[in-house]
Design a protein around this motif. Structure first.
Motif, PDB file in Angstrom:
ATOM      1  N   UNK A 239     -47.981 -23.751   8.019  1.00  0.00           N
ATOM      2  CA  UNK A 239     -47.575 -22.524   7.344  1.00  0.00           C
ATOM      3  C   UNK A 239     -47.020 -22.950   5.983  1.00  0.00           C
ATOM      4  N   UNK A 240     -47.852 -22.901   4.955  1.00  0.00           N
ATOM      5  CA  UNK A 240     -47.452 -23.410   3.645  1.00  0.00           C
ATOM      6  C   UNK A 240     -46.363 -22.563   3.004  1.00  0.00           C
ATOM      7  N   UNK A 241     -46.311 -21.285   3.341  1.00  0.00           N
ATOM      8  CA  UNK A 241     -45.238 -20.453   2.822  1.00  0.00           C
ATOM      9  C   UNK A 241     -43.891 -20.904   3.338  1.00  0.00           C
ATOM     10  N   UNK A 242     -43.815 -21.173   4.644  1.00  0.00           N
ATOM     11  CA  UNK A 242     -42.577 -21.654   5.253  1.00  0.00           C
ATOM     12  C   UNK A 242     -42.220 -23.031   4.716  1.00  0.00           C
ATOM     13  N   UNK A 243     -43.231 -23.906   4.578  1.00  0.00           N
ATOM     14  CA  UNK A 243     -42.986 -25.259   4.066  1.00  0.00           C
ATOM     15  C   UNK A 243     -42.451 -25.213   2.641  1.00  0.00           C
ATOM     16  N   UNK A 244     -43.084 -24.418   1.788  1.00  0.00           N
ATOM     17  CA  UNK A 244     -42.662 -24.337   0.384  1.00  0.00           C
ATOM     18  C   UNK A 244     -41.240 -23.815   0.257  1.00  0.00           C
ATOM     19  N   UNK A 245     -40.836 -22.971   1.189  1.00  0.00           N
ATOM     20  CA  UNK A 245     -39.493 -22.383   1.123  1.00  0.00           C
ATOM     21  C   UNK A 245     -38.397 -23.382   1.449  1.00  0.00           C
ATOM     22  N   UNK A 246     -38.733 -24.438   2.196  1.00  0.00           N
ATOM     23  CA  UNK A 246     -37.668 -25.354   2.630  1.00  0.00           C
ATOM     24  C   UNK A 246     -37.700 -26.728   1.979  1.00  0.00           C
ATOM     25  N   UNK A 247     -38.752 -27.061   1.246  1.00  0.00           N
ATOM     26  CA  UNK A 247     -38.795 -28.381   0.612  1.00  0.00           C
ATOM     27  C   UNK A 247     -38.291 -28.313  -0.823  1.00  0.00           C
TER      28      UNK A 247
END
Length: 270
Positions: free
Chosen positions: A13-21
C-alpha cells in the motif's frame, strides 16, 4: 530471531508507506542499475524526481567512483543534491554535496589499516584457490583495495553482467568463501557482496550500520527509512538493512525499482 521477510514491491500500500516514511535508501547494483552499469535514463529521471520530495540515500558496496558514474552522472542537475546522501563501500564512507564549494564532500571514511588490508587480500586469494573459486580467466582486477573495504570479484571487476549473474546463482560459492575468510579474519567483517563478490571491512560496518547512521544524521528512526534492494535474503548484502528494521522492499532489478519510485513519487507528491 527468525528470518525477516521484506515486502514485495507489488504487494504494498504505497499510500500508507509514503505517509510513514521520511527517507528512501537504495542499493545500487541490481537495484538502481545492472552491475557497474550507469542507471538507465527512465530510472534516472524517476530517481531525480524523488530527491525533490524526500531525502534519498544510495548505499552501495561499490567505491565512490562507481556511485559517481552510475548515479550522479546520469541524474546530473535534475536532482536536488541537498537531499542526496551517498554511502559507498557499504556505508564505510558518507558523502554529501557542499553547495558553498560546489562539489561533493566526504564527511567520514572508515579506513582499514595497511596490515588489515594485507591480511584480507592474502586470505581471499588463499581461500578462493582452496575452494576452487579462483578463476584463471578474468575481466580485470580480481581483488580491489578500496581503502575502507577490500572486494574480491571472482570474474574480475569488468566482467560482463550475464557472466556475473551465471557464476553463482544460488550464492553458495560466495557464502563458502566469506565463511572461510571470516575464520581467518575474526576482527573484520566478511560478507557476500554482489553477484560474484565478497567484501571485507571493519567489523560492525555494513548496511545496518549505514541505515542507522543515516537515521541519526536525519534525526529520524530507522523504521522511517524505506530501503529498496535486490539481495534481501539472509545471505544477501542487503539483509543487514532488513535486520536493522527499515521498511524493506525487495525488487528483482531496475525494472521493478522504477515502478516503486514512480508509485512513491505519486503518493509523496500528495
Amino acid at each position: 530471531m527468525g528470518e525477516l521477510t521484506p515486502m514485495a514491491w507489488d504487494g504494498i500500500d504505497y499510500g500508507e508507506l509514503a505517509a510513514r516514511i521520511r527517507a528512501v535508501a537504495f542499493d545500487l547494483d541490481g537495484t538502481l542499475a545492472r552491475s557497474k552499469q550507469p542507471m538507465a535514463r527512465p530510472i534516472a529521471g524517476a530517481f531525480a524526481r524523488l530527491t525533490h520530495l524526500i531525502p534519498v540515500a544510495v548505499i552501495s558496496g561499490g567505491r565512490w567512483e562507481l556511485v559517481d558514474s552510475q548515479v550522479l552522472a546520469m541524474v546530473g542537475d535534475a536532482s536536488d543534491r541537498s537531499n542526496l546522501h551517498l554511502m559507498p563501500t557499504s556505508g564505510t564512507q558518507y558523502v554529501r554535496w557542499d553547495a558553498a564549494a560546489g562539489k561533493w564532500h566526504t564527511v567520514f571514511r572508515h579506513e582499514l589499516t595497511p596490515a588489515q588490508r594485507d591480511e584480507a587480500i592474502a586470505s581471499l586469494e588463499r581461500r578462493a584457490r582452496e575452494l576452487g573459486s579462483w578463476e584463471e580467466n578474468t575481466w580485470g582486477e580480481r581483488i580491489e583495495d578500496r581503502g575502507s573495504q577490500i572486494t574480491y570479484s571472482a570474474l574480475g571487476q569488468q566482467a560482463p553482467v550475464d557472466a556475473k549473474e551465471a557464476w553463482d546463482p544460488d550464492g553458495s560459492k560466495r557464502k563458502a568463501l566469506a565463511e572461510a575468510c571470516q575464520r581467518d579474519l575474526p576482527d573484520l567483517s566478511v560478507r557476500a557482496g554482489g553477484s560474484t563478490s565478497v567484501d571485507i571491512s571493519l567489523k560492525g560496518i555494513d548496511k545496518a550500520y549505514a541505515v542507522r547512521k543515516l537515521a541519526s544524521i536525519l534525526g529520524i528512526e530507522v523504521p522511517q527509512i524505506c530501503y529498496i534492494g535486490d539481495r534481501m535474503g539472509p545471505e544477501g548484502n542487503d539483509y543487514p538493512a532488513v535486520q536493522a528494521g527499515t521498511a524493506s522492499i525487495h525488487v528483482n532489478g531496475p525494472e521493478e525499482t522504477i515502478e516503486c519510485i514512480e508509485r512513491l513519487c505519486e503518493h509523496l507528491a500528495k
